[in-house]
Write an enzyme that holds these catalytic residues in place. Structure first.
Site, PDB file in Angstrom:
ATOM      1  N   ARG A  38       0.855  -1.270   0.096  1.00 20.29           N
ATOM      2  CA  ARG A  38      -0.062  -0.192  -0.021  1.00 20.29           C
ATOM      3  C   ARG A  38       0.925   1.142   0.083  1.00 20.29           C
ATOM      4  NH1 ARG A  38      -4.199   1.002   3.554  1.00 20.29           N
ATOM      5  NH2 ARG A  38      -4.796  -1.162   3.818  1.00 20.29           N
ATOM      6  N   GLY A  39       0.205   2.235  -0.585  1.00 18.32           N
ATOM      7  CA  GLY A  39       0.931   3.522  -0.425  1.00 18.32           C
ATOM      8  C   GLY A  39      -0.012   4.591   0.023  1.00 18.32           C
ATOM      9  N   LYS A  40       0.248   5.937  -0.445  1.00 18.05           N
ATOM     10  CA  LYS A  40      -0.666   7.287   0.149  1.00 18.05           C
ATOM     11  C   LYS A  40      -1.716   6.871  -0.443  1.00 18.05           C
ATOM     12  CE  LYS A  40       2.543  10.386   0.146  1.00 18.05           C
ATOM     13  NZ  LYS A  40       2.919  11.523  -0.552  1.00 18.05           N
ATOM     14  N   ALA A  42      -3.408   4.150  -2.631  1.00 12.99           N
ATOM     15  CA  ALA A  42      -3.391   3.191  -3.047  1.00 12.99           C
ATOM     16  C   ALA A  42      -3.236   1.850  -2.287  1.00 12.99           C
ATOM     17  CB  ALA A  42      -2.570   2.926  -4.351  1.00 12.99           C
ATOM     18  N   VAL A  43      -4.048   1.122  -2.463  1.00 14.75           N
ATOM     19  CA  VAL A  43      -3.873  -0.551  -1.909  1.00 14.75           C
ATOM     20  C   VAL A  43      -3.918  -1.363  -2.872  1.00 14.75           C
ATOM     21  CG1 VAL A  43      -4.615  -2.131   0.103  1.00 14.75           C
ATOM     22  CG2 VAL A  43      -5.180   0.323   0.133  1.00 14.75           C
ATOM     23  N   ASP A 153       9.755   7.701 -10.465  1.00 17.28           N
ATOM     24  CA  ASP A 153       9.615   7.191  -9.335  1.00 17.28           C
ATOM     25  C   ASP A 153      10.243   5.882  -9.267  1.00 17.28           C
ATOM     26  OD1 ASP A 153       8.850   7.443  -6.669  1.00 17.28           O
ATOM     27  OD2 ASP A 153       6.788   6.518  -6.761  1.00 17.28           O
TER      28      ASP A 153
HETATM   29  P1  ADP Z   1       1.771   3.097  -4.795  1.00 19.56           P
HETATM   30  O1  ADP Z   1       1.463   4.356  -5.877  1.00 19.56           O
HETATM   31  O2  ADP Z   1       0.954   3.243  -3.695  1.00 19.56           O
HETATM   32  O3  ADP Z   1       3.183   3.199  -4.366  1.00 19.56           O
HETATM   33  P2  ADP Z   1       2.403   0.884  -6.360  1.00 19.56           P
HETATM   34  O4  ADP Z   1       1.696   0.588  -7.756  1.00 19.56           O
HETATM   35  O5  ADP Z   1       3.742   1.072  -6.114  1.00 19.56           O
HETATM   36  O6  ADP Z   1       1.503   1.821  -5.502  1.00 19.56           O
HETATM   37  O7  ADP Z   1       2.027  -0.573  -5.207  1.00 19.56           O
HETATM   38  C1  ADP Z   1       2.255  -0.577  -4.119  1.00 19.56           C
HETATM   39  C2  ADP Z   1       3.049  -2.051  -3.649  1.00 19.56           C
HETATM   40  O8  ADP Z   1       2.165  -3.039  -3.963  1.00 19.56           O
HETATM   41  C3  ADP Z   1       4.341  -2.199  -4.639  1.00 19.56           C
HETATM   42  O9  ADP Z   1       5.412  -1.449  -3.801  1.00 19.56           O
HETATM   43  C4  ADP Z   1       4.213  -3.805  -4.498  1.00 19.56           C
HETATM   44  O10 ADP Z   1       4.908  -4.158  -3.160  1.00 19.56           O
HETATM   45  C5  ADP Z   1       2.869  -3.995  -4.547  1.00 19.56           C
HETATM   46  N1  ADP Z   1       2.454  -4.277  -5.981  1.00 19.56           N
HETATM   47  C6  ADP Z   1       1.934  -3.450  -6.761  1.00 19.56           C
HETATM   48  N2  ADP Z   1       1.643  -3.859  -8.018  1.00 19.56           N
HETATM   49  C7  ADP Z   1       1.970  -5.209  -7.796  1.00 19.56           C
HETATM   50  C8  ADP Z   1       2.070  -6.369  -8.850  1.00 19.56           C
HETATM   51  N3  ADP Z   1       1.153  -6.137 -10.123  1.00 19.56           N
HETATM   52  N4  ADP Z   1       2.459  -7.767  -8.289  1.00 19.56           N
HETATM   53  C9  ADP Z   1       2.504  -7.790  -7.054  1.00 19.56           C
HETATM   54  N5  ADP Z   1       2.414  -6.743  -6.175  1.00 19.56           N
HETATM   55  C10 ADP Z   1       2.411  -5.586  -6.611  1.00 19.56           C
HETATM   56 MG    MG Z   2       5.083   2.504  -5.336  1.00 20.85          MG
END
Ligand code: ADP
Ligand code: MG
Length: 324
Positions: A38-40, A42-43, A153
């Site tokens: 998860r981020g700010k 997004a989950v 990023d």
């Molecule tokens: P944010 O914009 O919140 O950083 P991300 O797209 O980087 O969102 O996703 C957050 C985390 O979720 C990633 O750092 C990773 O650990 C996991 N994640 C994202 N996309 C995938 C995917 N396609 N498969 C597996 N894990 C994922």
């Molecule tokens: Mg990210």
């Protein structure tokens, strides 16, 4: 197929998407299981397509952020993924859904997790593996840059692996900050995570493809040493470390790192963007030539000799750059 053609007037955001945004409940098509990250805003959750049993990653992106409608930003992230669709190093967008609060991107599942885990683990990856992962990252970045996209990023949390161990192939994710270059004049923005962003971003100077190459340098540094090159005790100190390029290659962390790796990283972590090699330049750096097609046991060879090179161009590699 519905075509969303709201023009992306918001700070050079892309507005054209081809992927239809389904309004039926995402839970009726996918069984949503555990959380992947998860981020700010997004989950990301693991999910299984009921009809096929196939595993995907569902990224739930909030449409409202800080009391503002941010649907255009989410559509932009989708549009960037679509532009990068033919890039094998970028995660594939399978489908999209919309709920009251979120837009849900159904993404190709990267089962190996983040390369970040290999940057903070007790046991670092062998350099031959790191070379392979950096080469793949450069391929992906090169491909993006050819499409006039900059990621902005790139960090070990946004480079995933298709399988855990031995590490599979890399997949670049998280295109929320990605931008198209050249479309609407100069791009200057403050974004990214201080630890990983280039000096020109902190100084509010024009952003170019070279900005991503800085991040590749940071990622390579972290994979070979297990340490973050610019992380300070607080944000202030980190900013200072980045803008002064305060990085020391003589430390104990580098005692087991090859000279060629150091040379590669040194060439990327330079203050002036124009002085950094491009992704294509990087792919012909001698560090990345090693064991390109080698699949047997570790060869008994001495450490590579220190090599002095000037400028950012290297001779062509002995073989093609393609992965098998
Ligand atoms: P944010 O914009 O919140 O950083 P991300 O797209 O980087 O969102 O996703 C957050 C985390 O979720 C990633 O750092 C990773 O650990 C996991 N994640 C994202 N996309 C995938 C995917 N396609 N498969 C597996 N894990 C994922
Ligand atoms: Mg990210």
């Amino acid at each position: 197929r519905r075509l969303d053609s709201r023009s992306g007037l918001t700070a050079g955001l892309l507005g054209e998407i081809q992927t239809p945004i389904n309004t039926e409940p995402v839970e009726s098509v996918y069984e949503i299981t555990g959380e992947l990250g998860r981020g700010k805003f997004a989950v990301v959750k693991r999910c299984v397509e009921k009809a096929t049993g196939k595993v995907f990653a569902a990224k739930f992106l909030r449409k409202r952020r800080r009391g503002r409608d941010c649907r255009a930003e989410v559509v932009h992230e989708m549009a960037v993924l679509e532009v990068a669709r033919n890039n094998p190093r970028v995660v594939n967008l399978h489908a999209a859904y919309e709920t009251d609060h979120d837009i849900v991107l159904i993404l190709e599942y990267a089962a190996g997790g983040e390369i970040f885990d290999h940057c903070v683990s007790e046991e670092l990856l062998p350099e031959a593996q790191i070379i392979r992962l950096i080469r793949q990252t450069l391929e992906g970045v090169h491909h993006l840059h050819q499409s006039n996209l900059v990621h902005l990023d790139l960090k070990p949390q946004n480079i995933l692996l298709t399988s855990p161990s031995p590490p599979g192939d890399i997949k670049i994710v998280d295109f929320g900050l990605a931008r198209r270059l050249g479309a609407v004049g100069e791009l200057r923005e403050i974004l990214g995570t201080p630890e990983y962003v280039a000096p020109e971003i902190l100084n509010y100077e024009p952003i170019t493809t070279a900005t991503d190459l800085w991040s590749v340098g940071v990622i390579a540094y972290m994979l070979v040493t297990g340490e973050s090159p610019f992380a300070g005790d607080d944000k202030q100190e980190t900013y200072l470390n980045v803008s002064q390029v305060n990085v020391d290659f003589s430390r104990e962390a580098f005692s087991r790192v090859s000279e060629l790796a150091v040379d590669f990283i040194r060439k990327l972590l330079v203050k002036v963007p124009e002085d950094r090699p491009s992704a294509a330049d990087c792919m012909s750096h001698p560090w990345l030539w090693q064991q390109q097609h080698y699949q047997g046991p570790e060869p008994v060879t001495p450490r590579p000799v220190r090599e002095r090179s000037c400028g950012t161009k290297w001779a062509a590699p002995p073989e093609d750059l393609e992965d098998k």
